[in-house]
Design an enzyme around this catalytic site. Sequence first.
Site, PDB file in Angstrom:
ATOM      1  N   HIS A 245       0.831  -1.211   0.000  1.00 25.16           N
ATOM      2  CA  HIS A 245       0.000   0.000   0.000  1.00 25.16           C
ATOM      3  C   HIS A 245       0.861   1.255   0.000  1.00 25.16           C
ATOM      4  O   HIS A 245       0.586   2.218  -0.710  1.00 25.16           O
ATOM      5  CB  HIS A 245      -0.933   0.005   1.215  1.00 25.16           C
ATOM      6  CG  HIS A 245      -2.243  -0.671   0.950  1.00 25.16           C
ATOM      7  ND1 HIS A 245      -2.378  -2.022   0.984  1.00 25.16           N
ATOM      8  CD2 HIS A 245      -3.457  -0.170   0.613  1.00 25.16           C
ATOM      9  CE1 HIS A 245      -3.634  -2.342   0.688  1.00 25.16           C
ATOM     10  NE2 HIS A 245      -4.301  -1.232   0.458  1.00 25.16           N
TER      11      HIS A 245
ATOM     12  N   LYS B 125      -9.989  -7.452   8.290  1.00 23.59           N
ATOM     13  CA  LYS B 125     -10.696  -7.677   9.556  1.00 23.59           C
ATOM     14  C   LYS B 125     -10.367  -6.503  10.447  1.00 23.59           C
ATOM     15  O   LYS B 125      -9.296  -5.913  10.356  1.00 23.59           O
ATOM     16  CB  LYS B 125     -10.286  -8.997  10.203  1.00 23.59           C
ATOM     17  CG  LYS B 125      -8.781  -9.196  10.356  1.00 23.59           C
ATOM     18  CD  LYS B 125      -8.334  -9.385  11.764  1.00 23.59           C
ATOM     19  CE  LYS B 125      -6.827  -9.591  11.839  1.00 23.59           C
ATOM     20  NZ  LYS B 125      -6.276  -9.333  13.159  1.00 23.59           N
TER      21      LYS B 125
END
Lengths: 181, 282
Positions: free
Chosen positions: A35, A100
């Site tokens: 990222h 999550k």
Amino acid sequence: MKLTTPLTEEMVAQLRAGQTIEITGTIYVARDAAHKRMVETLDRGEKLPVDLSGQIVYYMGPSPTKPGKVIGSAGPTTSGRMDRYAPRLMEIGLKGMIGKGLRLPPVKDAMQKYKAVYFAATGGAAALIAQRIKKAEVMAYEELGAEALQKLEVEDFPVIVVNDMYGGDAYEDGKKQYARK
Amino acid sequence: MREIQASVIAETVARLAVEANHFLGEDVVAALKKARFEIEESPQGKDVLDQLLKNVEIAKEGAFPLCQDTGVAVVSIELGQDAHIVGGDLIPAIHEGVRKGYTDGYLRKSMVGQPFSARKNSKDNTPAMIHTEIVPGGQLKIIVMPKGGGCENMSALGMLKPADGRQGVLDFVTSVIDKAGSNPCPPTIVGVGIGGSADQAMWLAKKSLLRPVGQPNADEETAALEKDLLTRINNLGIGPMGLGGRVTSLAVHALVVPCHIASMPVGVNVQCHSARFKEAVL
């Protein structure tokens, strides 16, 4: 409900927090280091190694693949660490994220603004989840090892909608329902 | 003086790292089953617990570890003062075992150097985090505990005031778990270290996790605190994977030691449901 990638705005519009979904098709894998690189690439005005428009990114770093297997164990990592980068990717067309854990308000706001959705997979069910992955291919940043950018082909990949594009939040709803004084 | 070969230590650490990542302890499985069949009411919570129990079965077959995050290798050593390590040094032998276990066992290499800048992966999961204790006797006990990053990140230290008392401990630990929400992969096991110094409270919190799940502290007052904490935590409603439910934590384990007149350190170490550790005695 079953979903086939890529996702369109119309498909995202049908999703509501709390729904159980099975995803089939291509999803991309990236976590912290990938990222960081992707957003740095965009900041330099360059193109990403893959086109994320209409795509889903799965926050995951697999364990090494054993001989004869498609991938190692492959459960979700904590999404909050990608919060700094996620709005930038939604801005260029990312429609879905799988991970999550909790997202920050700016990320949830970006989901509403750019019509995107956040799914949760079951953390720690990594061996089970790996059975739904039919193909895995490193697309970029191979030197990052477990953090490389990968493309997966998945079949009936089980997730739950946590944050929908209307501001719905399955974590908040669930907690409210079961909290006791 | 009893002699223990360094190479045997390395081999043992390697074996324990692989075993811990594939075979969940029977106590943890029993706690998950109890949560699934006796406690949890939420349909999604039950579904999550079913998935976790299925996952345990797949991991046992050996091709896939329980979790892709095969952890930082926390290695706890109890070295008998009458033992003598030969053929190499203790600490390098432990690191060598981690290197071998994580490489040959296809476990993920998750350690990076220069954490605040380069974050370069060591590619063999070293260094291990090693805790050593010298004990009577001539044996060497080795515990390998692969600890995942997601739950470890939810750790916290509270330097509480003595006046905060028991209620302060209840409020602090519950608030840590509340804030963690779905992040540490609930249902969790919550390790609490009370007393000592800041560093000792944190280590006790982790060390308490090396007890069979749900086994209460031998001290009655501490056991009562564990029980009250578990009730408070499960009343939060976070539930399996944070989707709402009765089981946020499977157990709370606390360890208590004396502390300074000015202090009441409270360490919290959160363990996800993949509560993995294996031990051997040489």
